[in-house]
Design a protein around this motif. Structure first.
Motif, PDB file in Angstrom:
ATOM      1  N   LYS A  72       0.809  -1.201   0.000  1.00  0.00           N
ATOM      2  CA  LYS A  72       0.000   0.000   0.000  1.00  0.00           C
ATOM      3  C   LYS A  72       0.849   1.260   0.000  1.00  0.00           C
ATOM      4  N   GLU A  73       2.123   1.114   0.311  1.00  0.00           N
ATOM      5  CA  GLU A  73       3.027   2.253   0.252  1.00  0.00           C
ATOM      6  C   GLU A  73       4.395   1.794  -0.236  1.00  0.00           C
ATOM      7  N   TRP A  74       5.166   2.737  -0.730  1.00  0.00           N
ATOM      8  CA  TRP A  74       6.523   2.444  -1.189  1.00  0.00           C
ATOM      9  C   TRP A  74       7.501   3.353  -0.467  1.00  0.00           C
ATOM     10  N   TYR A  75       8.723   2.866  -0.309  1.00  0.00           N
ATOM     11  CA  TYR A  75       9.772   3.679   0.265  1.00  0.00           C
ATOM     12  C   TYR A  75      11.091   3.348  -0.415  1.00  0.00           C
ATOM     13  N   ILE A  76      12.145   4.020  -0.004  1.00  0.00           N
ATOM     14  CA  ILE A  76      13.442   3.892  -0.659  1.00  0.00           C
ATOM     15  C   ILE A  76      14.385   3.096   0.233  1.00  0.00           C
ATOM     16  N   GLY A  77      14.874   1.976  -0.286  1.00  0.00           N
ATOM     17  CA  GLY A  77      15.849   1.166   0.421  1.00  0.00           C
ATOM     18  C   GLY A  77      17.257   1.689   0.200  1.00  0.00           C
ATOM     19  N   ILE A  78      18.138   1.410   1.154  1.00  0.00           N
ATOM     20  CA  ILE A  78      19.540   1.835   1.087  1.00  0.00           C
ATOM     21  C   ILE A  78      20.426   0.616   1.325  1.00  0.00           C
ATOM     22  N   ALA A  79      21.383   0.379   0.427  1.00  0.00           N
ATOM     23  CA  ALA A  79      22.357  -0.699   0.620  1.00  0.00           C
ATOM     24  C   ALA A  79      23.737  -0.188   0.230  1.00  0.00           C
ATOM     25  N   THR A  80      24.768  -0.782   0.810  1.00  0.00           N
ATOM     26  CA  THR A  80      26.140  -0.386   0.497  1.00  0.00           C
ATOM     27  C   THR A  80      26.959  -1.601   0.070  1.00  0.00           C
ATOM     28  N   SER A  81      28.056  -1.311  -0.642  1.00  0.00           N
ATOM     29  CA  SER A  81      28.911  -2.376  -1.159  1.00  0.00           C
ATOM     30  C   SER A  81      30.324  -1.846  -1.358  1.00  0.00           C
ATOM     31  N   ASN A  82      31.275  -2.757  -1.298  1.00  0.00           N
ATOM     32  CA  ASN A  82      32.664  -2.421  -1.628  1.00  0.00           C
ATOM     33  C   ASN A  82      33.078  -2.958  -2.991  1.00  0.00           C
ATOM     34  N   ASP A  83      32.244  -3.847  -3.564  1.00  0.00           N
ATOM     35  CA  ASP A  83      32.649  -4.502  -4.814  1.00  0.00           C
ATOM     36  C   ASP A  83      31.583  -4.469  -5.912  1.00  0.00           C
ATOM     37  N   LEU A  84      30.451  -3.819  -5.665  1.00  0.00           N
ATOM     38  CA  LEU A  84      29.352  -3.719  -6.627  1.00  0.00           C
ATOM     39  C   LEU A  84      28.694  -5.067  -6.924  1.00  0.00           C
ATOM     40  N   VAL A  85      28.953  -6.047  -6.089  1.00  0.00           N
ATOM     41  CA  VAL A  85      28.346  -7.371  -6.251  1.00  0.00           C
ATOM     42  C   VAL A  85      27.558  -7.737  -4.999  1.00  0.00           C
ATOM     43  N   HIS A  86      28.216  -7.635  -3.857  1.00  0.00           N
ATOM     44  CA  HIS A  86      27.600  -8.003  -2.581  1.00  0.00           C
ATOM     45  C   HIS A  86      27.120  -6.730  -1.874  1.00  0.00           C
ATOM     46  N   TRP A  87      25.845  -6.711  -1.523  1.00  0.00           N
ATOM     47  CA  TRP A  87      25.239  -5.514  -0.957  1.00  0.00           C
ATOM     48  C   TRP A  87      24.680  -5.801   0.441  1.00  0.00           C
ATOM     49  N   GLU A  88      24.879  -4.837   1.335  1.00  0.00           N
ATOM     50  CA  GLU A  88      24.384  -4.948   2.705  1.00  0.00           C
ATOM     51  C   GLU A  88      23.396  -3.819   2.971  1.00  0.00           C
ATOM     52  N   LYS A  89      22.188  -4.185   3.359  1.00  0.00           N
ATOM     53  CA  LYS A  89      21.157  -3.173   3.582  1.00  0.00           C
ATOM     54  C   LYS A  89      21.484  -2.310   4.801  1.00  0.00           C
ATOM     55  N   GLN A  90      21.261  -0.983   4.628  1.00  0.00           N
ATOM     56  CA  GLN A  90      21.536  -0.035   5.700  1.00  0.00           C
ATOM     57  C   GLN A  90      20.283   0.589   6.293  1.00  0.00           C
ATOM     58  N   GLY A  91      19.153   0.431   5.610  1.00  0.00           N
ATOM     59  CA  GLY A  91      17.932   1.020   6.138  1.00  0.00           C
ATOM     60  C   GLY A  91      16.986   1.449   5.036  1.00  0.00           C
ATOM     61  N   ASN A  92      15.958   2.214   5.422  1.00  0.00           N
ATOM     62  CA  ASN A  92      14.952   2.706   4.494  1.00  0.00           C
ATOM     63  C   ASN A  92      14.709   4.193   4.722  1.00  0.00           C
ATOM     64  N   ILE A  93      14.298   4.868   3.660  1.00  0.00           N
ATOM     65  CA  ILE A  93      13.814   6.244   3.755  1.00  0.00           C
ATOM     66  C   ILE A  93      12.320   6.186   3.477  1.00  0.00           C
ATOM     67  N   LYS A  94      11.511   6.543   4.453  1.00  0.00           N
ATOM     68  CA  LYS A  94      10.060   6.465   4.297  1.00  0.00           C
ATOM     69  C   LYS A  94       9.462   7.851   4.095  1.00  0.00           C
ATOM     70  N   GLY A  95       8.322   7.875   3.424  1.00  0.00           N
ATOM     71  CA  GLY A  95       7.642   9.140   3.196  1.00  0.00           C
ATOM     72  C   GLY A  95       7.189   9.782   4.488  1.00  0.00           C
TER      73      GLY A  95
END
Length: 333
Positions: A72-95
């Motif tokens: 019912k709603e969308w938000y923006i996820g945040i992930a980081t990586s050192n190699d552009l292959v493996h990503w670790e989620k850091q959180g969300n930005i919600k409206g």
């Protein structure tokens, strides 16, 4: 003495079936790309769309769209990586509640200016009133909203219903160009427009001047159907290259390329998609869409995109490496 092994027909059939199963399994495994990221906020349903990658404070950051559990709603996820292959989620930005963001936000774009990360994104769930917003951050996770949000939507006209989504902001020829997708007045055709701000801008609502005589790019090729959206741009030599999504999600959506010398007038490089959806049985059978072109710190270029093979029940993010020649970009094998 000779030992003989005699196999009956049932045993032979089982062996053949086992070999077939192993081969098929290997083929399916091979079809998955090295990067295959799905957000697990909804554990049983990996879901990530609209990737945007940027290098900031010594690592790679990826911002993307992710839904709430009930969609019912969308938000923006945040992930980081050192190699552009493996990503670790850091959180969300919600409206933010009580604002134009209340029903959700999605489709992020980003840039770094004077050490500050600027995020451009659209509101969600407002139909013709959806517009582009702006926020900024010094750490990549905590964002301060622009007091003038939403910062841009086009005027209602004979070509646009006044909606703006899928923002891409890029510095080019001493200006910032804000590319956006909008619908026609009948809300059927998705097409591209552009607004311009001076290089000294703070990106607020008063910064942007809508370029007249739009649409800049509209669906014309068979595979583009009724939609061109999700512009992602990069400068290479004297040209600005735009990777864009053609057709609505899962029709299938595929990726095309156009280029320009002024950021306003564009010419397609081919009548065929640059990146097609996958073959039957592959992870991106339903589409390869919503591109993000990115130059890594080692000088290599990658095209990030979204895909799925179940008509949108799940969504994954991936990338392909591209090279350049005199004709423009090409897919590396």
């Amino acid at each position: 003495m000779t030992n003989e092994i005699r196999l009956n027909s049932s045993t032979l059939l089982n062996i053949l079936l086992f070999i077939l199963f192993m081969v098929k399994g290997e083929m399916l495994f091979a079809q998955k790309p090295e990067m295959h990221y799905g957000d697990l906020d909804i554990p049983a349903r990996p879901y990530a769309k609209d990737p945007y990658v940027i290098f900031f404070q010594g690592k790679y950051w990826m911002y993307y769209s992710v839904p709430g559990e009930q969609f019912k709603e969308w938000y923006i996820g945040i992930a980081t990586s050192n190699d552009l292959v493996h990503w670790e989620k850091q959180g969300n930005i919600k409206g933010q509640k009580g604002t134009v963001e209340e029903k959700g936000i999605c489709a992020p774009g980003a840039l770094v200016k004077d050490g500050v990360l600027h995020l451009f994104y659209q509101t969600y769930g407002n139909g013709k009133l959806d517009a582009i917003c702006h926020a900024f951050s010094t750490n990549g996770v905590d964002f301060e909203r622009d007091a003038t949000n939403p910062i841009f939507r086009p005027k209602i006209s004979d070509w646009s219903c006044g909606r703006a989504i899928d923002a891409e902001v890029i510095a080019y020829k001493n200006n910032y160009f804000l590319y956006y997708a909008t619908r026609d007045p009948d809300y059927k055709i998705q097409q591209q427009g552009v607004a311009i701000a001076p290089i000294t801008t703070n990106f607020d609502r008063n910064s942007w001047t809508e370029v007249p005589n739009m649409p800049m790019l509209k669906p014309e090729l068979i595979w583009e159907k009724k939609c061109i959206e999700a512009a992602s741009c990069i400068q290479k030599g004297q040209y600005l290259y735009m990777f864009y999504a053609g057709a609505y999600n899962n029709e299938p959506q595929q990726i095309g390329v156009a280029r320009s010398k002024d950021g306003i007038h564009w010419k397609r490089l081919s009548e065929e998609p640059f990146l097609k959806n996958g073959d039957v049985g592959t992870w991106n059978e339903s589409e390869s869409g919503h591109p993000n072109i990115f130059k890594a710190q080692d000088g290599r270029y990658y095209l990030f995109f979204q895909g799925n093979n179940d008509k949108g029940k799940t969504w994954y993010l991936s990338k392909v490496e591209i090279g350049w020649n005199k004709k423009g970009p090409y897919l590396k094998k």
